[in-house]
Design a protein around this motif. Structure first.
Motif, short mmCIF file in Angstrom:
data_model
loop_
_atom_site.label_atom_id
_atom_site.label_comp_id
_atom_site.label_asym_id
_atom_site.label_seq_id
_atom_site.Cartn_x
_atom_site.Cartn_y
_atom_site.Cartn_z
N THR A 1 2.87 7.19 5.50
CA THR A 1 1.95 6.70 4.48
C THR A 1 2.74 6.16 3.31
OG1 THR A 1 0.29 8.32 5.14
CG2 THR A 1 0.02 7.31 2.97
N VAL B 1 2.62 4.54 -0.45
CA VAL B 1 1.78 4.45 -1.65
C VAL B 1 2.29 3.29 -2.49
CG1 VAL B 1 0.99 5.67 -3.71
CG2 VAL B 1 1.40 6.94 -1.61
N SER B 2 1.38 2.45 -2.95
CA SER B 2 1.75 1.30 -3.77
C SER B 2 2.34 1.76 -5.09
CB SER B 2 0.52 0.43 -4.05
OG SER B 2 0.82 -0.53 -5.05
N ASP C 1 -0.32 0.84 -7.81
CA ASP C 1 -1.63 1.49 -7.82
C ASP C 1 -1.60 2.67 -6.87
OD1 ASP C 1 -4.30 2.21 -7.80
OD2 ASP C 1 -5.01 0.37 -6.87
N SER C 2 -1.47 3.87 -7.41
CA SER C 2 -1.29 5.05 -6.56
C SER C 2 -2.49 5.33 -5.66
CB SER C 2 -0.99 6.28 -7.42
OG SER C 2 -2.06 6.54 -8.30
N SER C 3 -3.62 4.70 -5.92
CA SER C 3 -4.77 4.90 -5.04
C SER C 3 -4.72 3.98 -3.82
CB SER C 3 -6.08 4.69 -5.80
OG SER C 3 -6.20 3.35 -6.22
N SER C 4 -3.81 3.00 -3.83
CA SER C 4 -3.64 2.10 -2.69
C SER C 4 -2.59 2.67 -1.75
CB SER C 4 -3.20 0.71 -3.16
OG SER C 4 -4.21 0.11 -3.92
N ARG C 5 -3.03 2.95 -0.51
CA ARG C 5 -2.14 3.53 0.49
C ARG C 5 -2.23 2.72 1.78
NH1 ARG C 5 -0.96 9.09 -0.85
NH2 ARG C 5 -1.96 9.57 -2.81
N THR C 6 -1.11 2.68 2.49
CA THR C 6 -1.04 1.99 3.77
C THR C 6 -0.33 2.90 4.75
OG1 THR C 6 -0.90 -0.16 2.69
CG2 THR C 6 -0.17 -0.06 4.98
N GLU C 7 -0.82 2.94 5.98
CA GLU C 7 -0.16 3.71 7.02
C GLU C 7 0.60 2.76 7.94
OE1 GLU C 7 -2.91 6.25 9.08
OE2 GLU C 7 -2.82 7.75 7.49
#
Length: 104
Positions: free
Chosen positions: A64, A66-67, A70-76
């Motif tokens: 995972t 984390v941007s 923006d800590s709420s933006s995540r990518t797996e």
């Protein structure tokens, strides 16, 4: 050029040889110095990999990200075969503190 991943303070464990790009990949897995159980300071080219996080990433097969903006933006992202092999090495030997050395 190959990267040798050395288990710091574990001379009984053979190095894990990784491709050159791993010097960038390792930062996705590393705990920042002074957070959790990571030492407050690490030497250059040394990283702390939280054992529990390594095990979860290995079991899930995804990382995972984390941007930084923006800590709420995540990518797996699916881990690569090389990353999987390295995580298996970490988990098998219960390694958390590593150092990268150039040359294989």
């Amino acid at each position: 050029m190959a990267i040798r991943v050395i288990a710091v303070d574990r001379t009984d464990i053979a190095a894990c040889v990784m491709p050159d790009r791993f010097r960038h990949d390792v930062t996705y897995f590393a705990s920042p110095a002074g957070t959790g159980d990571a030492p407050a300071q690490l030497s250059p080219r040394e990283y702390w990999i939280n054992a529990a996080d390594a095990k979860v990433t290995l079991e899930d097969g995804v990382l995972t990200i984390v941007s930084p903006l923006d800590s709420s933006s995540r990518t797996e992202l699916e881990i690569t075969e090389d990353q999987e092999r390295w995580l298996e090495w970490l988990v098998k030997h219960n390694i958390q503190h590593i150092r990268l050395e150039v040359g294989g």
